[in-house]
Design an enzyme around this catalytic site. Structure first.
Site, short mmCIF file in Angstrom:
data_model
loop_
_atom_site.label_atom_id
_atom_site.label_comp_id
_atom_site.label_asym_id
_atom_site.label_seq_id
_atom_site.Cartn_x
_atom_site.Cartn_y
_atom_site.Cartn_z
N ASP A 68 0.81 -1.21 0.00
CA ASP A 68 0.00 0.00 0.00
C ASP A 68 0.85 1.27 0.00
O ASP A 68 2.07 1.22 0.17
CB ASP A 68 -0.96 0.00 1.21
CG ASP A 68 -0.26 -0.36 2.52
OD1 ASP A 68 0.98 -0.40 2.56
OD2 ASP A 68 -0.98 -0.59 3.52
N ASN A 137 -7.39 -2.81 14.48
CA ASN A 137 -8.76 -3.18 14.13
C ASN A 137 -8.78 -4.38 13.17
O ASN A 137 -9.80 -4.67 12.56
CB ASN A 137 -9.51 -1.98 13.52
CG ASN A 137 -8.84 -1.45 12.25
OD1 ASN A 137 -7.89 -2.06 11.74
ND2 ASN A 137 -9.33 -0.34 11.74
N HIS A 139 -7.00 -4.71 10.39
CA HIS A 139 -6.79 -4.44 8.97
C HIS A 139 -5.48 -5.05 8.47
O HIS A 139 -4.52 -5.21 9.22
CB HIS A 139 -6.90 -2.94 8.64
CG HIS A 139 -5.75 -2.08 9.04
ND1 HIS A 139 -5.89 -1.03 9.92
CD2 HIS A 139 -4.44 -2.07 8.68
CE1 HIS A 139 -4.72 -0.42 10.06
NE2 HIS A 139 -3.82 -1.04 9.33
N GLU A 144 -9.54 -1.87 5.49
CA GLU A 144 -10.17 -1.61 6.78
C GLU A 144 -11.36 -2.55 6.99
O GLU A 144 -11.84 -3.17 6.03
CB GLU A 144 -10.67 -0.16 6.81
CG GLU A 144 -9.55 0.87 6.68
CD GLU A 144 -8.77 1.09 7.99
OE1 GLU A 144 -8.80 0.21 8.87
OE2 GLU A 144 -8.14 2.14 8.11
#
Ligand code: GLP
Length: 242
Positions: A68, A137, A139, A144
């Site tokens: 990313d 979380n 990810h 996400e």
């Protein structure tokens, strides 16, 4: 099923990961490696640099694809993932510049950039070994919670938690980009082999959910339960809730 290797601490996570990457490069010198950013893989990259310098491990024929990149940060911005990868790894090993692939978050046409990136992975015959970190979380990359399992490389909006988690690297929260380009969940799942690294108590909940709970798009890393060759290398603190 996800295989899990629990080690004592961050140093051992880094070493175990580097050893497996080194083995891959030795057995397949033109391997295609998928790299990750964040604070977690830094120790692994440091160990790979050491192996290159001290043990002659060569990366001269590998190709790399990063997961990313932030949208709107130039490659020379100190918080861009381009900058990170060159600082932490690429400047210190013999990988060929032309074989390095990182999404271009400055592309005029971001949609086209995503298609180009997916094509480049296909052209390279896919990723042999993908390294991953994990967000608090759950990810992976910048996929996400809620990211569809069939998603591919695309532009995504970062969650507030992720922006806040990453704000420590920027002068203020306002400076953290709102968007990123990330490989999709389906793109990641096509890697032939996956190694996810986690260290510290802050990751314990995400790790437990990813491994033990039924897979759900709300915990993106839980999709890895369906991968045929996925290893989590985690330290005791990250394994606390297993
Ligand atoms: C960022 C990256 C992820 C990484 C995550 C965790 O959001 N896009 O690839 O796994 O941070 O980072 P850290 O290792 O610093 O906890």
């Amino acid at each position: 099923m996800i295989k899990v290797l629990v080690v004592r601490n961050y140093e051992e996570v880094s070493l175990e990961a580097a050893l497996r990457i080194a083995e891959t490069v030795k057995s397949k010198p033109d391997a295609v490696l998928g790299f990750a950013t964040g604070s977690t893989p830094i120790g692994c990259y440091r160990e790979l640099v050491r192996m290159h310098r001290m043990e002659g491990l060569s990366f001269s024929r590998i190709s790399t694809f990063n997961l990313d990149e932030y949208v709107g940060l130039a490659p020379d911005h100190s918080q861009s993932y381009h900058y990170y990868m060159f600082q932490n790894l690429f400047n210190h090993i013999d990988v060929k510049r032309g074989n390095i692939h990182i999404p271009n978050g400055m592309a005029k046409d971001l949609e086209e950039e995503c298609v180009r990136y997916e094509d480049a992975i296909k052209q390279a015959d896919g990723i042999d070994l993908q390294l991953l970190g994990i967000g608090r979380n759950g990810h992976i990359g910048f996929n996400e919670p809620g990211s569809p399992f069939d998603s591919r490389t695309r532009v995504v909006k970062l969650s507030e938690q992720t922006r806040m988690d990453n704000a420590r690297f920027f002068k203020s929260l306002d400076e953290v980009p709102m968007y990123a380009i990330t490989m999709g969940i389906a793109t990641i799942m096509e890697a032939k082999r996956i190694i996810l690294l986690a260290s510290g108590e802050a990751k314990a909940e995400a790790i437990a959910k990813a491994i033990k709970e039924p897979k759900t798009v709300m915990v993106p890393a839980s999709v890895l339960q369906d991968h045929s060759d996925c290893l989590f290398i985690i330290d005791k603190k990250a394994a606390l809730l297993l």
